[in-house]
Write an enzyme that holds these catalytic residues in place. Structure first.
Site, PDB file in Angstrom:
ATOM      1  CB  ALA A   1      23.182  24.201 -18.308  1.00 44.24           C
TER       2      ALA A   1
ATOM      3  N   GLY B   1      20.358  22.196 -14.296  1.00 47.09           N
ATOM      4  CA  GLY B   1      19.937  23.596 -14.158  1.00 47.09           C
ATOM      5  C   GLY B   1      18.419  23.735 -14.092  1.00 47.09           C
TER       6      GLY B   1
ATOM      7  CD  GLU C   1      21.853  23.823 -10.343  1.00 48.33           C
ATOM      8  OE1 GLU C   1      21.964  24.065 -11.554  1.00 48.33           O
ATOM      9  OE2 GLU C   1      22.828  23.758  -9.560  1.00 48.33           O
TER      10      GLU C   1
ATOM     11  CD  GLU D   1      23.771  19.394 -12.436  1.00 50.38           C
ATOM     12  OE1 GLU D   1      23.466  18.348 -11.819  1.00 50.38           O
ATOM     13  OE2 GLU D   1      23.140  20.459 -12.311  1.00 50.38           O
TER      14      GLU D   1
HETATM   15  N1  DAK Z   1      21.302  20.563 -23.508  1.00 51.48           N
HETATM   16  C1  DAK Z   1      21.208  20.638 -24.845  1.00 51.48           C
HETATM   17  N2  DAK Z   1      20.357  19.901 -25.593  1.00 51.48           N
HETATM   18  C2  DAK Z   1      19.565  19.031 -24.935  1.00 51.48           C
HETATM   19  C3  DAK Z   1      19.610  18.893 -23.529  1.00 51.48           C
HETATM   20  C4  DAK Z   1      20.533  19.717 -22.801  1.00 51.48           C
HETATM   21  N3  DAK Z   1      20.608  19.695 -21.459  1.00 51.48           N
HETATM   22  N4  DAK Z   1      18.710  17.954 -23.165  1.00 51.48           N
HETATM   23  C5  DAK Z   1      18.143  17.536 -24.311  1.00 51.48           C
HETATM   24  N5  DAK Z   1      18.651  18.181 -25.367  1.00 51.48           N
HETATM   25  C6  DAK Z   1      18.318  18.004 -26.770  1.00 51.48           C
HETATM   26  C7  DAK Z   1      18.914  16.703 -27.317  1.00 51.48           C
HETATM   27  O1  DAK Z   1      20.256  16.899 -27.702  1.00 51.48           O
HETATM   28  C8  DAK Z   1      18.000  16.447 -28.496  1.00 51.48           C
HETATM   29  O2  DAK Z   1      18.397  17.300 -29.568  1.00 51.48           O
HETATM   30  P1  DAK Z   1      18.514  16.715 -31.082  1.00 51.48           P
HETATM   31  O3  DAK Z   1      19.429  15.552 -30.998  1.00 51.48           O
HETATM   32  O4  DAK Z   1      17.092  16.338 -31.423  1.00 51.48           O
HETATM   33  O5  DAK Z   1      19.025  17.896 -31.853  1.00 51.48           O
HETATM   34  C9  DAK Z   1      16.643  16.948 -28.015  1.00 51.48           C
HETATM   35  O6  DAK Z   1      16.923  17.851 -26.938  1.00 51.48           O
HETATM   36  C10 DAK Z   1      15.772  15.827 -27.481  1.00 51.48           C
HETATM   37  O7  DAK Z   1      16.523  15.125 -26.494  1.00 51.48           O
HETATM   38  P2  DAK Z   1      16.641  13.524 -26.483  1.00 51.48           P
HETATM   39  O8  DAK Z   1      16.577  12.992 -27.864  1.00 51.48           O
HETATM   40  O9  DAK Z   1      17.841  13.192 -25.658  1.00 51.48           O
HETATM   41  O10 DAK Z   1      15.286  13.156 -25.719  1.00 51.48           O
HETATM   42  P3  DAK Z   1      14.992  11.869 -24.854  1.00 51.48           P
HETATM   43  O11 DAK Z   1      13.540  11.937 -24.580  1.00 51.48           O
HETATM   44  O12 DAK Z   1      15.548  10.637 -25.478  1.00 51.48           O
HETATM   45  O13 DAK Z   1      15.794  12.073 -23.495  1.00 51.48           O
HETATM   46  C11 DAK Z   1      16.546  13.361 -21.546  1.00 51.48           C
HETATM   47  C12 DAK Z   1      15.424  13.104 -22.613  1.00 51.48           C
HETATM   48  C13 DAK Z   1      16.143  14.578 -20.742  1.00 51.48           C
HETATM   49  C14 DAK Z   1      16.615  12.133 -20.618  1.00 51.48           C
HETATM   50  C15 DAK Z   1      17.889  13.530 -22.274  1.00 51.48           C
HETATM   51  O14 DAK Z   1      17.704  14.513 -23.290  1.00 51.48           O
HETATM   52  C16 DAK Z   1      18.965  13.985 -21.354  1.00 51.48           C
HETATM   53  O15 DAK Z   1      19.542  13.204 -20.603  1.00 51.48           O
HETATM   54  N6  DAK Z   1      19.304  15.315 -21.433  1.00 51.48           N
HETATM   55  C17 DAK Z   1      20.399  15.854 -20.658  1.00 51.48           C
HETATM   56  C18 DAK Z   1      20.025  16.005 -19.200  1.00 51.48           C
HETATM   57  C19 DAK Z   1      21.180  16.541 -18.373  1.00 51.48           C
HETATM   58  O16 DAK Z   1      22.245  15.902 -18.258  1.00 51.48           O
HETATM   59  N7  DAK Z   1      21.005  17.724 -17.790  1.00 51.48           N
HETATM   60  C20 DAK Z   1      22.006  18.356 -16.988  1.00 51.48           C
HETATM   61  C21 DAK Z   1      22.912  19.174 -17.890  1.00 51.48           C
HETATM   62  S1  DAK Z   1      24.249  19.960 -16.982  1.00 51.48           S
HETATM   63  C22 DAK Z   1      25.965  27.006 -14.417  1.00 51.48           C
HETATM   64  C23 DAK Z   1      24.923  26.628 -13.632  1.00 51.48           C
HETATM   65  C24 DAK Z   1      24.258  25.459 -13.883  1.00 51.48           C
HETATM   66  C25 DAK Z   1      24.652  24.645 -14.920  1.00 51.48           C
HETATM   67  C26 DAK Z   1      25.694  25.021 -15.722  1.00 51.48           C
HETATM   68  C27 DAK Z   1      26.356  26.202 -15.474  1.00 51.48           C
HETATM   69  N8  DAK Z   1      26.657  28.188 -14.149  1.00 51.48           N
HETATM   70  C28 DAK Z   1      26.222  29.051 -13.015  1.00 51.48           C
HETATM   71  C29 DAK Z   1      27.747  28.639 -14.912  1.00 51.48           C
HETATM   72  C30 DAK Z   1      23.914  23.425 -15.133  1.00 51.48           C
HETATM   73  C31 DAK Z   1      24.431  22.338 -15.762  1.00 51.48           C
HETATM   74  C32 DAK Z   1      23.518  21.283 -16.251  1.00 51.48           C
HETATM   75  O17 DAK Z   1      22.324  21.411 -16.167  1.00 51.48           O
END
Ligand code: DAK
Length: 256
Positions: free
Chosen positions: A64, A107, A110, A130
């Site tokens: 997400a 997400g 998921e 998360e």
């Molecule tokens: N959200 C927003 N932007 C993201 C992102 C994300 N999840 N993942 C990556 N980006 C963006 C980065 O901010 C970056 O943007 P700029 O800085 O260039 O503007 C760009 O994509 C490239 O990312 P990185 O520079 O970080 O790229 P790397 O190759 O170095 O790293 C990575 C890739 C995938 C390891 C890293 O980006 C990362 O750790 N991303 C976050 C992964 C994460 O934590 N995902 C889980 C998020 S929480 C819901 C249901 C479900 C959910 C929520 C609500 N409801 C039913 C209400 C789910 C929640 C989640 O998924």
């Protein structure tokens, strides 16, 4: 350009591709609404018999959108009704095959688990990280992972946020098939094409019974299976399948 692109690469098969590369395909409202609209449309489309859900060759979905989550209040969840958008996938009546390359996190993992079949690239990166950003899986992650791989692996993964490869996903029973990097989409399309050639009423019954049976007591699930099995004897495709077998020819299924 749309963040969700629907194409028809093969007869009977639709491809739903998420394309928001600047944020690694992170799910914001636009992507979620695009996915819901795509699946709602395909559910009604009689020509389409199977769907491949994919991202790019380097990322499925990185979760997400964390930028949106920074500003989100509980009332926003109530107002956005995200569960209604996810329901377009959970209630989708035709087989969905997820082709996963690169990151399928949070997400994104998921979303892949909303599919019926998951094809993973060898070094794809799955995970429910998360907890590392102060929340927990919220779109079925704790429950679908639990049912797919069991309690002890699930606990380890959701409590630490540890990621795992496409190969590991296959070995633990989350991915249906693991393929060399770069070939998940081609393999998913091949599987979809095979399913699209099957009698669609039988396919729909199989999907419904497997999905409903997963959480039902065995006796209830077996009754469901029996009723669906019996019902299929009222279809023209069942007669055609049997006749074609006996005539030693390829069946011609009409979906009736
Ligand atoms: N959200 C927003 N932007 C993201 C992102 C994300 N999840 N993942 C990556 N980006 C963006 C980065 O901010 C970056 O943007 P700029 O800085 O260039 O503007 C760009 O994509 C490239 O990312 P990185 O520079 O970080 O790229 P790397 O190759 O170095 O790293 C990575 C890739 C995938 C390891 C890293 O980006 C990362 O750790 N991303 C976050 C992964 C994460 O934590 N995902 C889980 C998020 S929480 C819901 C249901 C479900 C959910 C929520 C609500 N409801 C039913 C209400 C789910 C929640 C989640 O998924």
């Amino acid at each position: 350009m749309s963040v969700v692109i629907v194409t028809r690469p093969v007869a009977g098969v639709a491809q739903v591709q998420i394309s928001r590369p600047e944020a690694l395909n992170a799910l914001n409202m636009e992507v979620r609404q695009g996915l819901a609209a795509a699946f709602d449309g395909l559910a009604q489309d009689e020509e389409i018999r199977a769907v491949v859900l994919t991202g790019s060759e380097t990322v499925f979905v990185a979760g997400a959108d964390i930028k949106v989550m920074l500003e989100t209040q509980p009332v926003d969840h109530l107002l956005r009704k995200l569960h209604v958008l996810w329901e377009s996938l959970t209630r989708f009546p035709k087989p969905v095959i997820a082709a996963v390359e690169g990151y399928a996190l949070g997400g994104g993992c998921e979303l892949a688990m909303h599919a019926d079949i998951i094809v993973a690239g060898e070094t794809a990166t799955f995970g429910q990280p998360e907890v590392k950003v102060g929340v927990m899986p919220g779109a079925g992650g704790t429950q679908r992972l639990l049912r797919a791989i069991g309690k002890y692996k699930t606990m380890l993964l959701v409590l630490t946020g540890e990621t795992f490869s496409g190969r590991a996903a296959f070995e633990m029973g989350l991915a249906s098939r693991v393929v060399p990097d770069g070939s998940a989409l081609a393999e998913a399309l091949k599987i979809a094409e095979r399913i699209a050639a099957m009698p669609p009423l039988a396919v729909a019954q199989i999907k419904e019974v497997v999905a409903a049976g997963e959480d039902a007591p065995l006796d209830t699930a077996l009754r469901l299976e029996r009723k669906a099995f019996q019902l299929l004897f009222d279809t023209a495709d069942q007669k055609e399948g049997a006749r074609a077998f006996l005539d030693k020819r390829k069946p011609h299924f009409t979906g009736r």
